[in-house]
Design a protein around this motif. Structure first.
Motif, PDB file in Angstrom:
ATOM      1  N   TRP A 189       0.834  -1.145  -0.121  1.00 55.94           N
ATOM      2  CA  TRP A 189      -0.096  -0.144   0.093  1.00 55.94           C
ATOM      3  C   TRP A 189       0.742   1.140  -0.069  1.00 55.94           C
ATOM      4  CZ3 TRP A 189       0.413   3.686   3.796  1.00 55.94           C
ATOM      5  CH2 TRP A 189       1.012   3.200   5.153  1.00 55.94           C
ATOM      6  N   LYS A 190       2.140   1.274   0.563  1.00 59.39           N
ATOM      7  CA  LYS A 190       2.986   2.433   0.482  1.00 59.39           C
ATOM      8  C   LYS A 190       3.358   2.780  -0.710  1.00 59.39           C
ATOM      9  CE  LYS A 190       5.191   1.260   4.894  1.00 59.39           C
ATOM     10  NZ  LYS A 190       6.333   1.065   5.811  1.00 59.39           N
ATOM     11  N   VAL A 191       3.274   1.883  -1.723  1.00 55.85           N
ATOM     12  CA  VAL A 191       3.597   2.695  -3.241  1.00 55.85           C
ATOM     13  C   VAL A 191       2.444   3.334  -3.762  1.00 55.85           C
ATOM     14  CG1 VAL A 191       4.004   1.619  -5.674  1.00 55.85           C
ATOM     15  CG2 VAL A 191       4.864   0.349  -3.844  1.00 55.85           C
ATOM     16  N   VAL A 192       1.253   3.436  -3.254  1.00 52.48           N
ATOM     17  CA  VAL A 192       0.436   4.141  -3.812  1.00 52.48           C
ATOM     18  C   VAL A 192       0.595   5.665  -3.132  1.00 52.48           C
ATOM     19  CG1 VAL A 192      -2.104   4.717  -3.876  1.00 52.48           C
ATOM     20  CG2 VAL A 192      -1.503   2.474  -3.899  1.00 52.48           C
ATOM     21  N   ALA A 193       1.187   5.641  -1.521  1.00 54.97           N
ATOM     22  CA  ALA A 193       1.414   6.925  -1.102  1.00 54.97           C
ATOM     23  C   ALA A 193       2.596   7.522  -1.873  1.00 54.97           C
ATOM     24  CB  ALA A 193       1.590   6.489   0.405  1.00 54.97           C
ATOM     25  N   TYR A 198       5.443  11.648  -5.102  1.00 56.55           N
ATOM     26  CA  TYR A 198       6.656  11.681  -5.944  1.00 56.55           C
ATOM     27  C   TYR A 198       6.065  11.861  -7.222  1.00 56.55           C
ATOM     28  CZ  TYR A 198       9.741  11.552  -1.896  1.00 56.55           C
ATOM     29  OH  TYR A 198      10.496  11.736  -0.831  1.00 56.55           O
ATOM     30  N   ARG A 199       4.911  11.418  -7.405  1.00 58.37           N
ATOM     31  CA  ARG A 199       4.432  11.573  -9.258  1.00 58.37           C
ATOM     32  C   ARG A 199       3.311  12.173  -8.937  1.00 58.37           C
ATOM     33  NH1 ARG A 199       6.748   8.212 -12.903  1.00 58.37           N
ATOM     34  NH2 ARG A 199       5.498   9.531 -14.169  1.00 58.37           N
ATOM     35  N   PRO A 200       2.916  13.378  -8.627  1.00 60.74           N
ATOM     36  CA  PRO A 200       1.543  13.853  -8.729  1.00 60.74           C
ATOM     37  C   PRO A 200       0.936  14.032 -10.175  1.00 60.74           C
ATOM     38  CG  PRO A 200       3.141  15.564  -8.208  1.00 60.74           C
ATOM     39  CD  PRO A 200       3.994  14.398  -7.991  1.00 60.74           C
ATOM     40  N   ASP A 201       2.007  13.971 -11.253  1.00 59.54           N
ATOM     41  CA  ASP A 201       1.433  13.894 -12.519  1.00 59.54           C
ATOM     42  C   ASP A 201       0.677  12.778 -12.979  1.00 59.54           C
ATOM     43  OD1 ASP A 201       4.135  12.802 -12.119  1.00 59.54           O
ATOM     44  OD2 ASP A 201       4.074  12.441 -14.242  1.00 59.54           O
ATOM     45  N   LEU A 202       0.752  11.710 -12.340  1.00 62.99           N
ATOM     46  CA  LEU A 202       0.104  10.428 -12.562  1.00 62.99           C
ATOM     47  C   LEU A 202      -1.495  10.480 -12.028  1.00 62.99           C
ATOM     48  CD1 LEU A 202       2.854   7.709 -11.246  1.00 62.99           C
ATOM     49  CD2 LEU A 202       2.190   8.660 -13.687  1.00 62.99           C
ATOM     50  N   THR A 218      -2.524   5.763 -14.555  1.00 58.84           N
ATOM     51  CA  THR A 218      -2.426   5.876 -16.170  1.00 58.84           C
ATOM     52  C   THR A 218      -1.806   7.414 -16.060  1.00 58.84           C
ATOM     53  OG1 THR A 218      -3.438   6.128 -18.185  1.00 58.84           O
ATOM     54  CG2 THR A 218      -4.718   6.875 -16.387  1.00 58.84           C
ATOM     55  N   ASN A 219      -1.941   8.090 -17.243  1.00 57.79           N
ATOM     56  CA  ASN A 219      -1.068   9.373 -17.505  1.00 57.79           C
ATOM     57  C   ASN A 219       0.407   9.129 -17.210  1.00 57.79           C
ATOM     58  OD1 ASN A 219      -1.063  12.223 -18.457  1.00 57.79           O
ATOM     59  ND2 ASN A 219      -0.862  12.758 -16.269  1.00 57.79           N
ATOM     60  N   LEU A 220       0.918   8.144 -17.762  1.00 54.10           N
ATOM     61  CA  LEU A 220       2.158   7.882 -17.310  1.00 54.10           C
ATOM     62  C   LEU A 220       3.213   8.484 -18.457  1.00 54.10           C
ATOM     63  CD1 LEU A 220       1.357   3.912 -17.636  1.00 54.10           C
ATOM     64  CD2 LEU A 220       1.811   5.089 -15.657  1.00 54.10           C
ATOM     65  N   ASP A 221       4.385   8.512 -17.981  1.00 55.72           N
ATOM     66  CA  ASP A 221       5.350   9.110 -18.541  1.00 55.72           C
ATOM     67  C   ASP A 221       6.741   8.206 -18.539  1.00 55.72           C
ATOM     68  OD1 ASP A 221       7.478  10.962 -19.601  1.00 55.72           O
ATOM     69  OD2 ASP A 221       7.149  12.345 -18.128  1.00 55.72           O
ATOM     70  N   PRO A 222       6.962   7.407 -19.805  1.00 56.12           N
ATOM     71  CA  PRO A 222       8.067   6.678 -19.686  1.00 56.12           C
ATOM     72  C   PRO A 222       9.336   7.205 -19.574  1.00 56.12           C
ATOM     73  CG  PRO A 222       6.539   6.189 -21.534  1.00 56.12           C
ATOM     74  CD  PRO A 222       6.197   7.656 -20.820  1.00 56.12           C
ATOM     75  N   ASP A 223       9.603   8.292 -19.730  1.00 53.96           N
ATOM     76  CA  ASP A 223      10.775   9.241 -19.600  1.00 53.96           C
ATOM     77  C   ASP A 223      10.936   9.822 -18.054  1.00 53.96           C
ATOM     78  OD1 ASP A 223      11.446   8.715 -22.485  1.00 53.96           O
ATOM     79  OD2 ASP A 223      10.324  10.481 -22.829  1.00 53.96           O
ATOM     80  N   ASN A 224      10.109   9.641 -17.359  1.00 50.40           N
ATOM     81  CA  ASN A 224      10.174  10.186 -15.857  1.00 50.40           C
ATOM     82  C   ASN A 224      11.159   9.210 -15.093  1.00 50.40           C
ATOM     83  OD1 ASN A 224       9.725  11.003 -13.216  1.00 50.40           O
ATOM     84  ND2 ASN A 224       8.178  12.596 -14.012  1.00 50.40           N
ATOM     85  N   ALA A 225      12.089   9.914 -14.620  1.00 51.32           N
ATOM     86  CA  ALA A 225      13.215   9.051 -13.831  1.00 51.32           C
ATOM     87  C   ALA A 225      13.263   9.277 -12.469  1.00 51.32           C
ATOM     88  CB  ALA A 225      14.545   9.146 -14.386  1.00 51.32           C
ATOM     89  N   THR A 226      12.207  10.019 -11.924  1.00 49.07           N
ATOM     90  CA  THR A 226      12.075  10.456 -10.373  1.00 49.07           C
ATOM     91  C   THR A 226      12.214   9.401  -9.580  1.00 49.07           C
ATOM     92  OG1 THR A 226      10.724  12.297 -11.060  1.00 49.07           O
ATOM     93  CG2 THR A 226      10.696  11.487  -8.778  1.00 49.07           C
ATOM     94  N   LEU A 227      11.470   8.279  -9.897  1.00 49.43           N
ATOM     95  CA  LEU A 227      11.375   7.022  -8.867  1.00 49.43           C
ATOM     96  C   LEU A 227      12.663   6.271  -8.912  1.00 49.43           C
ATOM     97  CD1 LEU A 227       7.708   5.973  -9.634  1.00 49.43           C
ATOM     98  CD2 LEU A 227       8.624   7.492  -7.754  1.00 49.43           C
ATOM     99  N   SER A 228      13.272   6.111 -10.080  1.00 51.54           N
ATOM    100  CA  SER A 228      14.430   5.289 -10.185  1.00 51.54           C
ATOM    101  C   SER A 228      15.552   6.065  -9.613  1.00 51.54           C
ATOM    102  CB  SER A 228      14.853   4.772 -11.518  1.00 51.54           C
ATOM    103  OG  SER A 228      14.674   5.953 -12.430  1.00 51.54           O
TER     104      SER A 228
END
Length: 275
Positions: A189-193, A198-202, A218-228
């Motif tokens: 459940w922590k992943v949703v949080a 960290y990805r309010p764009d999603l 959805t509204n995914l961004d394959p180029d967004n590297a924030t999480l990694s």
């Protein structure tokens, strides 16, 4: 190509109101086991795959194939470190490829877009129930998607504390003889949080799909590297968050939980998942 379902503004097709989080969480916190009231999560995925005319499907954590076997598509990839197939996973598919390996190795070694013939349309992530693993599965999957692809995550809405230990052996021991015997959600459940912070764009959509919730992104961004890029810092931060029903209640108190019917009608499918 993912089919668009057009909205029709009629009273009969207007979306149902969200399930208030208090209605789901309060009985659990009070010690009264409850169940989520929507359609079974496999049924939701099956119907949504058909509605969206999904061509390319990925599932991480196939195990027996209960969900994988229900998805109709052209090409499908399944990943599991130890398959225990008891279902016909080829049903409704033209091309099926199974990879028996940990998901980290799979994403490192397999050219998924080449195997599927393009970006993922629908992905279902149901691997190891520890949040740091699901977080990696999420960002590795997102980079293989298109903006309007859907990523679904399972077990993000626990309905009892016995299913929440990070160890499956602890969950099995604590749940023995209870209403939820054998259930294990861990702390995913922590992943949703994490995504909310960290990805309010999603676009994150939580459903009351039994047994333990279904979350679509959805509204995914394959180029967004924030999480990694910030993975270690994020994991350290959320490892310190207590894995308790109280923490779950506090988080979901800020996030609507939709009835599954809200995305299975033509009107609402277009509203929430416009393709």
């Amino acid at each position: 190509m993912i089919t668009e379902v057009l909205a029709r503004d009629t009273a009969a097709e207007r979306p149902e109101a969200p399930v208030h989080p208090v209605e789901v969480i309060s009985p659990i916190l009070a010690g009264h086991p409850t169940e989520l009231g929507g359609e079974y999560y496999v049924t939701v995925l099956k119907k949504l795959a058909k509605t969206r005319s999904v061509k390319r499907y990925l599932e991480v954590g196939v195990c027996k194939g209960d969900c994988f076997s229900q998805i109709a598509c052209d090409r499908a990839i399944g990943v599991d470190p130890a398959f225990q197939l008891s279902q016909n996973v080829t049903s409704g598919k033209k091309d099926v490829r199974l990879f028996q390996m940990p998901s980290d190795a799979f994403f490192d070694e397999v050219d998924v877009k080449e195997a599927l013939g393009g970006p993922i349309d629908l992905a279902f992530l149901d691997g190891l129930h520890q949040f740091e693993y699901l977080l990696r599965d999420f960002y590795n999957t997102e980079r293989l998607c298109a903006p309007r692809s859907l990523i679904a995550m399972h077990d993000c809405l626990p309905v009892g504390d016995t299913m929440m230990p990070r160890s499956i052996s602890d969950a099995l021991r604590l749940s023995r003889g209870t209403r939820h015997e054998g259930w294990w959600t861990g702390d995913v459940w922590k992943v949703v949080a994490i995504l909310r912070k960290y990805r309010p764009d999603l676009r994150v959509i939580c459903l009351d799909a039994p047994p333990t919730g279904l979350v679509f992104v959805t509204n995914l961004d394959p180029d967004n590297a924030t999480l990694s890029r910030d993975y270690c810092r994020i994991v350290d931060e959320f490892a310190a968050v207590p894995n308790t029903l109280q923490s779950v209640a506090e988080f979901y108190g800020t996030l609507p939980i939709l009835p599954t019917s809200a995305i299975l009608t033509g009107f609402d499918h277009s509203l929430y998942f416009r393709a």
